[in-house]
Write a protein that holds these residues in place. Structure first.
Motif, short mmCIF file in Angstrom:
data_model
loop_
_atom_site.label_atom_id
_atom_site.label_comp_id
_atom_site.label_asym_id
_atom_site.label_seq_id
_atom_site.Cartn_x
_atom_site.Cartn_y
_atom_site.Cartn_z
N ALA A 287 0.85 -1.20 0.00
CA ALA A 287 0.00 0.00 0.00
C ALA A 287 0.88 1.25 0.00
O ALA A 287 0.61 2.20 -0.74
CB ALA A 287 -0.93 -0.01 1.21
N ALA B 234 0.84 3.83 -3.10
CA ALA B 234 0.43 5.22 -2.86
C ALA B 234 1.54 6.19 -3.24
O ALA B 234 1.27 7.30 -3.71
CB ALA B 234 0.03 5.39 -1.40
N PHE C 246 -6.32 2.42 1.76
CA PHE C 246 -5.81 3.42 0.83
C PHE C 246 -6.30 4.84 1.14
O PHE C 246 -5.52 5.79 1.03
CB PHE C 246 -6.11 3.02 -0.62
CG PHE C 246 -5.18 1.95 -1.10
CD1 PHE C 246 -3.86 2.25 -1.41
CD2 PHE C 246 -5.60 0.64 -1.21
CE1 PHE C 246 -2.98 1.26 -1.83
CE2 PHE C 246 -4.72 -0.36 -1.63
CZ PHE C 246 -3.41 -0.05 -1.95
#
Lengths: 212, 321
Positions: B73, B77, B288
């Motif tokens: 993640a 990101a 997220f």
């Protein structure tokens, strides 16, 4: 060949109460083996063996999946907080977890002491009670004969299980506060119960019918 | 220094071969379904939670990768303005053991399905379940059980009743033990005690097969959970007709493992007699957005270290290669 299913039964007070209740059921323990020093006891069901274990060890056998099912006091479960399933409160073996002090000492006297010392086999439950009451204390961990601690100056009071109160009375102690209640619980290994319910559930049902 | 096996297990010949074979088979399966591999660094330089292996690199506190989903993640990101829709991973994570038999170094293979937040997610959930259904064959497991759950079945009633965090935690712990009587004990004289205890009893009802969802009829929160129930019903209708011979499918309404992370459907793979789940996953739509990305995600992780242990203790559960 399928491995035998192991069921963990406690020695001592709870074990004494449950063995007669299992007589005549498919999980009745072999009487001859019970009289011997053997710790793996055949039951009336082939392929199902009983383990006789000390209560404080028993949840470890179940949590590790060595034993698929077990019977143990909720006080022990709460102390160890292991990853297992608790299928039912069987109700028997009921007792109270109590703060006990010499008969002439009141709860307020204990709370007022600047340095309170509590002897116990149940540090986790004792710490939780102290936190709820906003108290601090030095815990003296003991594994047996806890009642001696206040008599011999090792502690001011004890936290222990009380069933009839006869042992307390014999040592000049009295219940000052009730911290919680305990009873026998039917427990199961998470893996066995979730991955083989067809094998484990019928045995759990027999125990529930005989002991619940 | 003392050697602390089994927390730091060495893999000898057969186990090492098995690990490579399983990694290869699973990554080939994921690749065939469009999942492309990402490999986040083994060493992480970011805030780390308790329980991970941390050490100083000069003046910098660093940590070994403790969770692929979290590491991926962060990578996604940072590096991607739009999410790749399907990613896969393979390698080791390192965590301090909670139980005495757990290893520190754990081998995993897994996948994640990522979408923009506004897209429908039901098909992605079924896609992941179908993919997990193919895992036992890829591993040579003779028989397995797939459990379907839904985190919202517990999360939403707790939120609706606005339980204080400590009390909610006690209810979840009781459900984790499958102990409705503990739920009753924990709630005592709370105004929602009767409703939540009835809900716990419904979740723990001993039903089997597609009828399991009918247990929710007895819950005081049946209306609140109608959408989740419909979602699970649709998933069952999609999955049951294509169930492989070697797999059982069960609904586990009381699955609360990872409830602070999962937000939707959950998946767990067991083998008969295994003491721990062999794969686990589900939908985690909060991750997220916490990283300022408007994406939703779901995935699963196959725990190869547990499979290696199982192959050592229960070789009868596996086909011979």
């Amino acid at each position: 060949m399928t491995a035998p299913v192991l069921i963990a039964f406690p020695k001592g007070r709870l074990g004494d109460a449950l063995v007669p209740r299992l007589a005549g059921t498919p999980l009745a323990l072999d009487a001859a083996a019970l009289k011997s020093r053997v710790l793996r006891i055949p039951t009336a069901t082939p392929g199902v063996l009983a383990l006789l274990l000390k209560g404080s060890d028993l949840p470890r056998y179940v949590a590790a999946g060595v034993a698929s099912l077990g019977i143990v006091g909720s006080d022990t479960l709460d102390e160890l907080d292991m990853d297992l399933l608790e299928l039912a409160d069987l109700g028997f073996g009921a007792c109270r977890l109590c703060l006990c002090a010499p008969a002439e000492v009141a709860l307020e006297d204990l709370k007022a002491r600047p340095h309170l010392r509590l002897a116990t086999k149940f540090p986790r439950a004792t710490e939780a009670w102290l936190a709820r009451e906003g108290l601090t204390a030095e815990l003296v961990p003991l594994s047996s004969s806890v009642e001696l601690a206040p008599l011999l100056g090792l502690a001011d009071a004890i936290v222990d299980l009380v069933q009839t109160g006869a042992t307390l009375k014999a040592h000049g102690l009295a219940v000052t506060a009730v911290l919680g209640r305990s009873s026998a619980r039917l427990i199961a290994a998470r893996g066995a119960a979730l991955s083989e319910p067809g094998r484990i559930r019928p045995l759990a049902d027999i125990l529930l019918k005989a002991l619940g | 220094m003392p050697v602390r096996t089994p927390h730091f297990p060495d893999l000898l010949f057969d186990a090492a071969v098995r690990l490579r074979r399983w990694e290869g088979a699973l990554m080939a399966l994921l690749d065939a379904h469009g999942y492309r591999e990402l490999h986040p660094s083994l060493v992480l330089r970011e805030p780390v939670p308790e329980g991970v292996l941390r050490f100083f690199d000069g003046d910098d506190l660093v940590a070994l990768r403790w969770d692929f989903t979290v590491a991926l993640a962060g990578l996604l990101a940072r590096r991607f303005p739009e999410p790749p829709d399907r990613v896969a991973y393979a390698g080791a994570v390192f965590r301090r053991p909670v139980q005495p038999w757990e290893a520190v170094e754990r081998f995993e293979v897994g996948c994640e399905r990522i979408q923009p937040a506004e897209e429908p997610s039901a098909e992605a959930d079924v896609e992941l379940a179908r993919l997990l259904m193919a895992v036992p064959q890829a591993l040579g497991l003779k028989h397995a059980i797939l459990h379907l759950g839904h985190a919202a079945l517990v999360r939403r009633p707790l939120e609706a009743e606005q339980l204080p965090p400590d009390l909610a935690k006690a209810v979840v712990a009781a459900l984790s033990r499958r102990a409705a009587h503990r739920v009753r004990e924990a709630l005592a004289d709370h105004p929602a005690a009767r409703r939540l205890t009835a809900h716990a009893e419904a979740l723990l009802a001993d039903l089997d097969g597609p009828d399991t969802l009918k247990a929710l009829d007895a819950s005081p929160y049946a209306d609140l959970l109608a959408e989740e129930r419909a979602h699970m019903d649709r998933a069952l209708r999609a999955l049951l007709p294509i169930l492989p011979d070697r797999l059982d499918l069960r609904v586990d309404l009381a699955d609360v493992a990872g409830l602070d992370f999962y937000t939707g459907p959950t998946l767990r793979l067991w083998a008969p007699g295994a003491q721990q789940e062999l794969a686990a996953g589900g939908r985690y739509d909060h991750l997220f957005p916490e990283l300022a990305r408007p994406w939703q995600a779901a995935g699963f992780c196959v725990r190869l270290s547990r499979l290696l242990d199982l192959a050592g203790t229960r070789p009868d559960l596996f086909e011979q290669p």
